[in-house]
Motif scaffolding. Structure first.
Motif, PDB file in Angstrom:
ATOM      1  N   TRP A 102       0.854  -1.191   0.000  1.00 17.39           N
ATOM      2  CA  TRP A 102       0.000   0.000   0.000  1.00 17.39           C
ATOM      3  C   TRP A 102       0.879   1.226   0.000  1.00 17.39           C
ATOM      4  O   TRP A 102       1.782   1.322   0.805  1.00 17.39           O
ATOM      5  CB  TRP A 102      -0.903   0.036   1.221  1.00 17.39           C
ATOM      6  CG  TRP A 102      -1.712   1.283   1.259  1.00 17.39           C
ATOM      7  CD1 TRP A 102      -1.381   2.447   1.884  1.00 17.39           C
ATOM      8  CD2 TRP A 102      -2.961   1.509   0.613  1.00 17.39           C
ATOM      9  NE1 TRP A 102      -2.345   3.373   1.670  1.00 17.39           N
ATOM     10  CE2 TRP A 102      -3.335   2.835   0.903  1.00 17.39           C
ATOM     11  CE3 TRP A 102      -3.793   0.738  -0.177  1.00 17.39           C
ATOM     12  CZ2 TRP A 102      -4.503   3.392   0.431  1.00 17.39           C
ATOM     13  CZ3 TRP A 102      -4.956   1.299  -0.640  1.00 17.39           C
ATOM     14  CH2 TRP A 102      -5.305   2.603  -0.337  1.00 17.39           C
ATOM     15  N   PRO A 103       0.689   2.198  -0.783  1.00 15.49           N
ATOM     16  CA  PRO A 103      -0.249   2.332  -1.899  1.00 15.49           C
ATOM     17  C   PRO A 103       0.495   2.192  -3.219  1.00 15.49           C
ATOM     18  O   PRO A 103       0.832   3.176  -3.853  1.00 15.49           O
ATOM     19  CB  PRO A 103      -0.792   3.747  -1.723  1.00 15.49           C
ATOM     20  CG  PRO A 103       0.401   4.503  -1.163  1.00 15.49           C
ATOM     21  CD  PRO A 103       1.197   3.497  -0.373  1.00 15.49           C
ATOM     22  N   LYS A 115      -7.129  -1.537  -5.538  1.00 16.97           N
ATOM     23  CA  LYS A 115      -7.990  -1.181  -6.667  1.00 16.97           C
ATOM     24  C   LYS A 115      -8.161   0.331  -6.696  1.00 16.97           C
ATOM     25  O   LYS A 115      -8.056   0.994  -5.661  1.00 16.97           O
ATOM     26  CB  LYS A 115      -9.365  -1.848  -6.536  1.00 16.97           C
ATOM     27  CG  LYS A 115      -9.316  -3.348  -6.321  1.00 16.97           C
ATOM     28  CD  LYS A 115      -8.788  -4.058  -7.537  1.00 16.97           C
ATOM     29  CE  LYS A 115      -8.795  -5.559  -7.336  1.00 16.97           C
ATOM     30  NZ  LYS A 115      -7.509  -6.160  -7.199  1.00 16.97           N
ATOM     31  N   LYS A 116      -8.450   0.888  -7.844  1.00 10.82           N
ATOM     32  CA  LYS A 116      -8.639   2.327  -7.971  1.00 10.82           C
ATOM     33  C   LYS A 116      -9.714   2.792  -6.989  1.00 10.82           C
ATOM     34  O   LYS A 116     -10.802   2.241  -6.932  1.00 10.82           O
ATOM     35  CB  LYS A 116      -9.039   2.671  -9.403  1.00 10.82           C
ATOM     36  CG  LYS A 116      -9.165   4.155  -9.647  1.00 10.82           C
ATOM     37  CD  LYS A 116      -9.456   4.447 -11.102  1.00 10.82           C
ATOM     38  CE  LYS A 116      -9.711   5.907 -11.304  1.00 10.82           C
ATOM     39  NZ  LYS A 116      -8.629   6.660 -11.797  1.00 10.82           N
ATOM     40  N   GLY A 117      -9.372   3.791  -6.181  1.00 11.79           N
ATOM     41  CA  GLY A 117     -10.309   4.344  -5.215  1.00 11.79           C
ATOM     42  C   GLY A 117     -10.417   3.577  -3.911  1.00 11.79           C
ATOM     43  O   GLY A 117     -11.130   3.980  -3.009  1.00 11.79           O
ATOM     44  N   ASP A 121      -8.110   1.375   4.779  1.00 17.90           N
ATOM     45  CA  ASP A 121      -8.900   0.544   5.684  1.00 17.90           C
ATOM     46  C   ASP A 121      -9.455  -0.683   4.954  1.00 17.90           C
ATOM     47  O   ASP A 121      -9.361  -1.808   5.427  1.00 17.90           O
ATOM     48  CB  ASP A 121     -10.034   1.368   6.281  1.00 17.90           C
ATOM     49  CG  ASP A 121     -10.864   0.561   7.267  1.00 17.90           C
ATOM     50  OD1 ASP A 121     -10.305   0.129   8.299  1.00 17.90           O
ATOM     51  OD2 ASP A 121     -12.059   0.360   6.998  1.00 17.90           O
ATOM     52  N   ASP A 122     -10.022  -0.463   3.777  1.00 16.25           N
ATOM     53  CA  ASP A 122     -10.579  -1.564   2.990  1.00 16.25           C
ATOM     54  C   ASP A 122      -9.472  -2.522   2.552  1.00 16.25           C
ATOM     55  O   ASP A 122      -9.614  -3.735   2.627  1.00 16.25           O
ATOM     56  CB  ASP A 122     -11.320  -1.000   1.769  1.00 16.25           C
ATOM     57  CG  ASP A 122     -11.997  -2.088   0.960  1.00 16.25           C
ATOM     58  OD1 ASP A 122     -12.737  -2.886   1.561  1.00 16.25           O
ATOM     59  OD2 ASP A 122     -11.776  -2.139  -0.256  1.00 16.25           O
ATOM     60  N   PHE A 123      -8.363  -1.982   2.113  1.00 15.13           N
ATOM     61  CA  PHE A 123      -7.243  -2.799   1.651  1.00 15.13           C
ATOM     62  C   PHE A 123      -6.696  -3.666   2.782  1.00 15.13           C
ATOM     63  O   PHE A 123      -6.412  -4.844   2.599  1.00 15.13           O
ATOM     64  CB  PHE A 123      -6.152  -1.897   1.091  1.00 15.13           C
ATOM     65  CG  PHE A 123      -5.058  -2.621   0.361  1.00 15.13           C
ATOM     66  CD1 PHE A 123      -5.274  -3.157  -0.898  1.00 15.13           C
ATOM     67  CD2 PHE A 123      -3.797  -2.760   0.922  1.00 15.13           C
ATOM     68  CE1 PHE A 123      -4.259  -3.810  -1.581  1.00 15.13           C
ATOM     69  CE2 PHE A 123      -2.783  -3.411   0.241  1.00 15.13           C
ATOM     70  CZ  PHE A 123      -3.016  -3.938  -1.006  1.00 15.13           C
TER      71      PHE A 123
END
Length: 131
Positions: A102-103, A115-117, A121-123
């Protein structure tokens, strides 16, 4: 030295300002020596040729960091591999701690890229772990 009062993510102007205020090695360390006036080694061209004079420099983009204040809360971290060479913890890990990959914008493992956007937290919570 700047006072660190909150976690500061790598690759930001704030992190750059903090890091530029620190002296990483003592003044007499070879990393701090001016070599611009030293003679070039006789085998310099051969060494450069083995590296590749016109090749781009390869480096590891997926290792990042966060600068934390001295009073950062310490949390337990489960080490998967190789746990025997890791410090025992707990570790000063903030909620916004960056993780491997990341990132990134490029990686040999395309499945490990955000993924784009996608948010950090999600990653952190939804991408398969890289072992």
């Amino acid at each position: 030295m700047p006072k660190i009062t909150h976690p500061v993510l790598f690759g930001t102007p704030e992190a750059d300002a903090i890091l530029s205020s620190y002296q990483v090695f003592p003044p007499d360390n070879p990393w701090n020596q001016d070599i611009s006036r030293l003679p070039v080694r006789a085998n310099s061209d051969r060494i450069i040729a083995t590296i590749g004079k016109d090749k781009s420099l390869g480096y590891n983009l997926d290792m990042n960091f966060v600068i934390v204040p001295p009073d950062q809360k310490r949390v337990p971290v489960k080490m998967i591999l190789p746990s025997e060479i890791s410090d025992p913890g707990p570790f000063p890990v903030p909620d916004n701690a960056p993780i491997e990959n990341w990132p990134l914008a490029r990686n040999e493992d395309l499945g490990a890229l955000p993924k784009k956007g996608q948010t950090l937290d999600d990653f952190q919570r939804r991408v398969r772990p890289v072992l």
